[in-house]
Write a protein that holds these residues in place. Structure first.
Motif, mmCIF file in Angstrom:
data_model
loop_
_atom_site.group_PDB
_atom_site.id
_atom_site.type_symbol
_atom_site.label_atom_id
_atom_site.label_comp_id
_atom_site.label_asym_id
_atom_site.label_seq_id
_atom_site.Cartn_x
_atom_site.Cartn_y
_atom_site.Cartn_z
ATOM 1 N N ALA A 104 0.833 -1.207 0.000
ATOM 2 C CA ALA A 104 0.000 0.000 0.000
ATOM 3 C C ALA A 104 0.869 1.260 0.000
ATOM 4 O O ALA A 104 0.596 2.210 -0.740
ATOM 5 C CB ALA A 104 -0.925 0.002 1.209
ATOM 6 N N ALA A 105 1.920 1.271 0.797
ATOM 7 C CA ALA A 105 2.799 2.448 0.864
ATOM 8 C C ALA A 105 3.486 2.703 -0.475
ATOM 9 O O ALA A 105 3.535 3.844 -0.952
ATOM 10 C CB ALA A 105 3.834 2.264 1.965
ATOM 11 N N THR A 106 3.990 1.642 -1.098
ATOM 12 C CA THR A 106 4.625 1.834 -2.414
ATOM 13 C C THR A 106 3.586 2.190 -3.465
ATOM 14 O O THR A 106 3.892 2.906 -4.418
ATOM 15 C CB THR A 106 5.423 0.589 -2.851
ATOM 16 O OG1 THR A 106 4.556 -0.548 -2.875
ATOM 17 C CG2 THR A 106 6.595 0.333 -1.914
ATOM 18 N N GLY A 107 2.350 1.723 -3.298
ATOM 19 C CA GLY A 107 1.274 2.091 -4.220
ATOM 20 C C GLY A 107 0.936 3.567 -4.132
ATOM 21 O O GLY A 107 0.696 4.233 -5.143
ATOM 22 N N PRO A 121 -10.303 8.679 -9.368
ATOM 23 C CA PRO A 121 -11.244 7.606 -8.996
ATOM 24 C C PRO A 121 -10.577 6.240 -8.808
ATOM 25 O O PRO A 121 -10.868 5.538 -7.833
ATOM 26 C CB PRO A 121 -12.244 7.591 -10.148
ATOM 27 C CG PRO A 121 -12.205 8.979 -10.695
ATOM 28 C CD PRO A 121 -10.783 9.439 -10.532
ATOM 29 N N TYR A 122 -9.697 5.846 -9.720
ATOM 30 C CA TYR A 122 -9.053 4.542 -9.601
ATOM 31 C C TYR A 122 -8.132 4.483 -8.388
ATOM 32 O O TYR A 122 -8.084 3.471 -7.689
ATOM 33 C CB TYR A 122 -8.270 4.200 -10.864
ATOM 34 C CG TYR A 122 -9.094 3.594 -11.978
ATOM 35 C CD1 TYR A 122 -10.420 3.247 -11.798
ATOM 36 C CD2 TYR A 122 -8.527 3.364 -13.219
ATOM 37 C CE1 TYR A 122 -11.165 2.694 -12.820
ATOM 38 C CE2 TYR A 122 -9.262 2.803 -14.248
ATOM 39 C CZ TYR A 122 -10.581 2.465 -14.042
ATOM 40 O OH TYR A 122 -11.307 1.909 -15.053
ATOM 41 N N LEU A 123 -7.394 5.552 -8.131
ATOM 42 C CA LEU A 123 -6.499 5.541 -6.978
ATOM 43 C C LEU A 123 -7.291 5.489 -5.673
ATOM 44 O O LEU A 123 -6.891 4.819 -4.721
ATOM 45 C CB LEU A 123 -5.556 6.740 -6.992
ATOM 46 C CG LEU A 123 -4.496 6.722 -8.096
ATOM 47 C CD1 LEU A 123 -3.607 7.954 -8.014
ATOM 48 C CD2 LEU A 123 -3.652 5.459 -8.037
ATOM 49 N N ARG A 124 -8.412 6.163 -5.631
ATOM 50 C CA ARG A 124 -9.265 6.086 -4.431
ATOM 51 C C ARG A 124 -9.731 4.652 -4.202
ATOM 52 O O ARG A 124 -9.733 4.155 -3.077
ATOM 53 C CB ARG A 124 -10.470 7.002 -4.574
ATOM 54 C CG ARG A 124 -10.164 8.445 -4.335
ATOM 55 C CD ARG A 124 -11.468 9.220 -4.303
ATOM 56 N NE ARG A 124 -11.217 10.629 -4.501
ATOM 57 C CZ ARG A 124 -12.074 11.464 -5.022
ATOM 58 N NH1 ARG A 124 -13.266 11.037 -5.415
ATOM 59 N NH2 ARG A 124 -11.777 12.733 -5.152
ATOM 60 N N LYS A 125 -10.163 3.984 -5.275
ATOM 61 C CA LYS A 125 -10.600 2.593 -5.150
ATOM 62 C C LYS A 125 -9.455 1.697 -4.687
ATOM 63 O O LYS A 125 -9.634 0.832 -3.834
ATOM 64 C CB LYS A 125 -11.150 2.070 -6.483
ATOM 65 C CG LYS A 125 -12.517 2.609 -6.822
ATOM 66 C CD LYS A 125 -12.991 2.045 -8.142
ATOM 67 C CE LYS A 125 -14.330 2.637 -8.531
ATOM 68 N NZ LYS A 125 -14.803 2.155 -9.829
ATOM 69 N N LYS A 126 -8.278 1.913 -5.257
ATOM 70 C CA LYS A 126 -7.124 1.101 -4.853
ATOM 71 C C LYS A 126 -6.787 1.342 -3.388
ATOM 72 O O LYS A 126 -6.462 0.392 -2.655
ATOM 73 C CB LYS A 126 -5.913 1.403 -5.739
ATOM 74 C CG LYS A 126 -6.007 0.720 -7.100
ATOM 75 C CD LYS A 126 -4.689 0.682 -7.797
ATOM 76 C CE LYS A 126 -3.730 -0.163 -7.067
ATOM 77 N NZ LYS A 126 -2.872 -1.043 -7.713
#
Length: 185
Positions: A104-107, A121-126
């Motif tokens: 998650a941190a590297t994401g 939107p996609y980053l919020r979902k991830k």
């Protein structure tokens, strides 16, 4: 600075000096290549090319997939060998939250570098599925520490493992769509 070329057929970007007679990715003739200019700053490109997040994602994925296999092995392999399966499952269940948090941190870092913000939107979902993955994996670690992966704890552990697999599925599905996306600059 090296000259970059892009295959018009498959999109492979490669240094012109590395192109032979055919595209190494899809096999079309060399004539299918066109000039390509990088749209990302050299500093951002260097970090993105490390692929830190895609690498880190594989650790929790592997753990979540192998935990059920270890638990099955614990049930079908005769004593004293089954002890190794259960011990490994316990250790991996304690490592899982750490590997999920690292992914998650590297994401978050990768998302910030790619898109310059984390509110897409996609980053919020991830981030939602990544947060759920961390919480669920913490629950699995708690079960291991409090009850052990036996009896009633085993059924809850398996249910949480399935929930982790579902999170991993959605994280991967969104991640694949973002893998080659990047904001210019």
């Amino acid at each position: 600075m090296e000259t970059l070329k892009r295959c018009k057929v498959c999109g492979l970007v490669i240094a012109e000096a590395k192109i032979r007679d055919i595209c190494p990715a899809c096999g079309v003739p060399k004539t299918a290549f066109e000039d390509y200019t990088e749209k990302v700053s050299a500093k951002r490109k260097r970090f993105l090319d490390i692929h830190l997040h895609p690498i880190m994602v594989h650790f929790p994925q592997a753990i979540v997939v192998f935990l059920p296999a270890l638990l099955i092995g614990n049930e079908i392999i005769p004593w004293p060998f089954n002890y190794s399966f259960l011990s490994t499952a316990k250790l991996l269940s304690l490592i899982l939250p750490l590997s999920a948090a690292a992914a998650a941190a590297t994401g978050i870092l990768d998302g910030k570098l790619r898109f310059k913000k984390l509110s897409t939107p996609y980053l919020r979902k991830k981030m939602l599925f990544g947060g759920m993955m961390i919480l669920i994996s913490l629950g699995m670690a708690a079960i291991t520490l409090v009850n052990g992966i036996t009896g009633q704890g085993l059924y809850l552990f398996i249910a949480l493992n399935i929930a982790c697999l579902v999170c991993q599925y959605f994280l991967g599905k969104i991640g694949v769509q973002l893998m080659f996306s990047v904001m210019p600059g």
